[in-house]
Design a protein around this motif. Sequence first.
Motif, PDB file in Angstrom:
ATOM      1  N   THR A  73       3.867  -1.961  -0.644  1.00 48.75           N
ATOM      2  CA  THR A  73       2.501  -2.193  -1.749  1.00 48.75           C
ATOM      3  C   THR A  73       1.796  -3.194  -1.316  1.00 48.75           C
ATOM      4  O   THR A  73       0.674  -3.500  -2.071  1.00 48.75           O
ATOM      5  N   ARG A  74       1.858  -4.013  -0.385  1.00 45.83           N
ATOM      6  CA  ARG A  74       0.869  -4.841  -0.007  1.00 45.83           C
ATOM      7  C   ARG A  74       0.892  -5.267   1.726  1.00 45.83           C
ATOM      8  O   ARG A  74       1.772  -4.279   2.362  1.00 45.83           O
TER       9      ARG A  74
ATOM     10  N   GLU B 145       9.403  -5.726   1.428  1.00 52.99           N
ATOM     11  CA  GLU B 145       8.974  -5.492   0.006  1.00 52.99           C
ATOM     12  C   GLU B 145      10.274  -5.926  -0.807  1.00 52.99           C
ATOM     13  O   GLU B 145       9.780  -6.323  -2.081  1.00 52.99           O
TER      14      GLU B 145
END
Length: 375
Positions: A25-26, A237
């Motif tokens: 996600t990043r 994550e």
Amino acid sequence: MKHLTEYRDGEKAKRLAGEIQRLVTRPWAIMEVCGGQTHSIIRNGIDQILPDKIEMIHGPGCPVCVTPLDVIDKALAIASRPDVIFCSFGDMLRVPGSEGDLFKVKAAGGDVRVVYSPLDAVKIARENPDREVVFLAIGFETTAPANAMAVKLAHDQCVDNFSALVSHVLVPPAIEAIMNSPGNRVNAFLAAGHVCSVTGFDHYRPLCDRYKVPIVITGFEPLDLLDGIRRCVAQLESGSAAVENAYPRVVSEQGNVAAQTLLDEVFETTDRNWRGIGSIPHSGWRLRDTYRNFDAESKFDVAAICTRESTLCRAGDVLKGAIKPNQCEAFGKQCTPRTPLGATMVSGEGACAAYYNYGRLVPLNAPDTNVAEQA
Ligand code: SF4
């Protein structure tokens, strides 16, 4: 062949890349410590099928690349002596010292021989009692047991004309130095499976706990690496940090206890200089007092060697993951595998050689800051 196809399956690779894509996600930066893993990543295009958010940073785990310049220069000085037979693995012969390399010494008449095992060097010493035989003993925890065995054998058989120029380096202190570096961007590590096959992996846990950094022990085939990256991303994550063994077909928690016992008998830890990186406390092995008669550095008068590194070469920045090889201005121009300025372009595990040999020839803009100053 079964193993080759089993761990190089394209469909499985796509599935693993898809899982990584779903997890991430990043942005995360993951360092593969080992140069063998760097070559596999670049050769198989693994970095190109990963999501953009995942950056692979190439680490300092190439034994040839990190052998300090003064050791290469000492090797050149010893190998130039008429009374010496100098033995080395082949990949060290083209590593540039301050003034040339071992090939140059050989071309000038030095007796430089390529061996495939340090035990061959002990055999050469037994066969040439009127000559001094010196073996260039470099590398990580993987190569050290065979080198320790050669020294012990020479000791036990009183082969007094054998000695070793020892420059062993250790992985965990290097990971610690990277985490302590002010410019550090690494969020997780792929640890080299072959190193852990010797050492086990218990000693990675304190690093993991201290720096809250996931460390996944990984093999060298494409599926091994993708699985290691997937496990790193899953940990990152979820905010966890643990040591995971993704290479259980080779690595056990305790490692090779017989090899560890031998290493402990022959070597003791010492501060070690890493080429392009600098000194890292307790990051190397040297011979214990019992075996000091077999230390080439003590046997030959090479302490006053002066070194001179290429001013163009940014191998230190490459080894610390601060730049990619094609961000070095000399890459592919003044520096190629035929005209190497640094060991990272020479070695079979060097990151610069991987980029050159597998076609990553497009120059990238280098970062403005010289991160070499920060470490
Ligand atoms: S491309 Fe050559 S000069 Fe540049 S860092 Fe690599 S080895 Fe050094």
